[in-house]
Design an enzyme around this catalytic site. Structure first.
Site, short mmCIF file in Angstrom:
data_model
loop_
_atom_site.label_atom_id
_atom_site.label_comp_id
_atom_site.label_asym_id
_atom_site.label_seq_id
_atom_site.Cartn_x
_atom_site.Cartn_y
_atom_site.Cartn_z
CB SER A 46 -0.66 3.76 0.52
OG SER A 46 -0.79 2.91 -0.60
CG HIS A 47 2.99 2.52 -2.71
ND1 HIS A 47 1.95 1.75 -2.28
CD2 HIS A 47 4.12 1.92 -2.26
CE1 HIS A 47 2.42 0.71 -1.62
NE2 HIS A 47 3.73 0.77 -1.59
CG PHE A 121 9.32 3.61 -1.48
CD1 PHE A 121 8.17 3.85 -0.76
CD2 PHE A 121 9.39 4.04 -2.78
CE1 PHE A 121 7.11 4.54 -1.34
CE2 PHE A 121 8.34 4.73 -3.37
CZ PHE A 121 7.20 4.99 -2.64
CG LEU A 124 4.93 -6.17 -3.38
CD1 LEU A 124 4.59 -7.49 -2.68
CD2 LEU A 124 6.41 -6.14 -3.72
CD GLU A 188 -7.20 0.44 6.07
OE1 GLU A 188 -8.43 0.37 6.12
OE2 GLU A 188 -6.48 -0.45 5.57
N PRO A 306 -9.86 -7.22 -9.19
CG PRO A 306 -8.04 -8.54 -8.59
CD PRO A 306 -9.40 -8.62 -9.20
#
Lengths: 344, 344
Positions: A46-47, A121, A124, A188, A306
């Site tokens: 996604s990045h 863009f 984080l 998604e 995470p």
């Protein structure tokens, strides 16, 4: 599917070349490329390079200043560092502000970095990780585009508003989370639409505010926040702190300004850095060592920390390079060859 | 059921008298009473007079220092204010630190209040509201007792760890949320047990880490975080920032120290205050006015702002006084009469 191995450096060179060809200044190009390559290296598509099209479209539409020079504004006596991105990308603005934020957090114990007027863009997690490397704990947040309805409401008034946190770990990857405050990402829902599959319940409402599992209806309506009213409240907090408080656009205003979610949004960002050394001074125990006890207990109880999937991917790409499909490398060649003509 | 109307002041006098009789110092008693009466006035029974028994039990068990004098420690150059509660209640420590936090947030733009070594009885909404009255935005968090399992884990390692936020509004009640990072409060599971009702799915796991809807099994096992891995991450962040970073106990350590969840926990608390005026300086638009536009849009779309039920109850009790049942007033009389002998 044919695959190509490419080193991080080689991919970085190609991405920088594509961005320069598109008219983006040297400093901005390098800074944006770093995040794109980190996204690929972390298996965080996604990045990754797929975002190049959106970046070039935003340049082509004249909605980002590709040669803006960000500048830092701050009085020495303040714990707030402000970086005016001048309508350029967020990444060089963060890079410029980072050493100042680190210095102020060391000096005052807690400090904040505000980025204003940036075309956003970034990831984080990339930014909070940069702060953990300086021994700082860190919170980061920003608005996005208004596509999420507050719980109980019928209209998209909040963004998917990412919320990220980092904590330094000296012997391994930092403790980092970075998540959307919506149940799901807009991408998604788009994937479900293309696959002709219904959405899970609880993801979205239609334009009348009724629950829906139809992707088309969801895209015309609104996504829902994660965790019901609690996630909705956090999403609202991010509009307030990461938009309104810093004198920058909310997710609604960002969408009004650009009129589409296919370009990168213009808004600001808030990063809060804290020095555990300063906070723990005079108290028993080393905070970093104590945190390891907690992480060990969490991992020992069967839960995952995470970002572990990203870190595993990073270890693999550090050792073996980044794997791209043949069509991805062809696409990179096309972007380098055609520049802004490659995008609509 | 017979009901009694009582003014806020009158209830405050009674609660203070009960706390003094229990051997709590004047300053601590007044400060704790303020929160209890505010809880009753707001119809927020979880912080109301029913908590007096737990407070008295904790005094009787010798697990709080009822005559401790909190003191503020901070160098002028730091944005961190530390208050050592000396093993007394959190409330007087917050009260002592508040003016310093306000002064530092005005001076530096962002500042933090750390409370250490406090027996934690407070409502975070009470504290963030106090900061909104000073024109500050504010985040507050603290650990509690380890009764919540991280998502995917089998053991209770996190507390119900409340997370609160406040934003000032000049014409009406502030924007305030304050929620547990668990799906449900432990008290709600206890209520289901007493009523012989199964729990909703997703609230809890048993001692083996399997999902359960049986209250008994849940109490022997662990509660689950709200919002899956996202809420779990926020709960972990609160252990790190509101426990470890400030050099105070985690929820696991607090439970180990006291050995029971029936007494008030000993740990610390973190409050971060931000000055919207300082953050927005030099940018277009007044942040407070802009926030009202967002609140109007949220309310206009059919969603509720958080804490509205409390504020409605407050308006009613401001106008009519606080309503107690006859058994509640009898209980207050018994606590005043018997002091610490009234509790086990």
């Amino acid at each position: 599917m044919e695959q190509v191995q490419i080193s991080k450096n080689e991919l970085n060179d190609r991405v920088v070349a594509i961005l320069l060809k598109a008219g983006i200044s040297d400093f901005q190009a390098k800074s944006v490329a770093d995040v794109i390559v980190a996204g690929e290296a972390d298996g965080c598509k996604s990045h990754g390079i797929y975002r190049l099209d959106g970046i070039l479209r935003t340049v082509k539409a004249g909605k980002v200043n590709p040669v803006a020079a960000a500048h830092v504004m701050s009085s020495e006596a303040s714990a707030i560092i402000k970086v005016d991105a001048g309508g350029g990308f967020a990444n060089p603005a963060f890079e410029l502000g980072l050493p100042h934020l680190v210095e102020r957090a060391a000096k005052f114990g807690i400090a904040a970095l505000v980025i204003n007027d940036c075309t956003h863009f970034s990831a984080l997690w990339w930014e909070v990780e940069a702060l953990t490397r300086e021994g700082l704990a860190c919170l980061a947040m920003c608005p996005s585009y208004a596509t999420v309805a507050p719980t109980g409401g019928s209209k998209p008034l909040l963004g998917t508003n990412p919320f990220a946190f980092g904590w330094p770990r000296s012997q391994t990857f930092p403790y980092v989370f970075d998540f959307a405050t919506s149940v799901a990402a807009r991408g998604e829902i788009e994937l479900h639409r293309r696959a002709g599959k219904p959405l899970p319940e609880g993801w979205a409402i239609d334009a009348d505010g009724n629950p829906t599992t139809e992707p088309e209806a969801a895209l015309a309506g609104a996504m829902l926040p994660f965790g019901g009213h609690k996630g909705s409240s956090i999403g609202t907090m991010i509009e307030l702190l990461g938009g309104i408080m810093i004198g920058d656009l909310t997710s609604s205003e960002a969408l009004d300004y650009l009129g589409t979610t296919t370009l990168l949004p213009l808004h600001g960002e808030l990063v809060i850095a804290m020095s555990p050394q300063a906070f723990a001074a005079g108290r028993a125990g080393d905070p970093f060592a104590r945190a390891e006890v907690l992480f060990d207990a969490i991992a020992g109880s069967g839960a995952r920390l995470p970002s572990q999937r990203r870190f595993t991917a990073r270890q693999k790409s550090d050792a073996e390079g980044i794997t791209l499909t043949a069509s991805e490398t062809e696409h990179l060649e096309r972007l380098l060859d055609k520049g802004l003509d490659a995008v609509a």
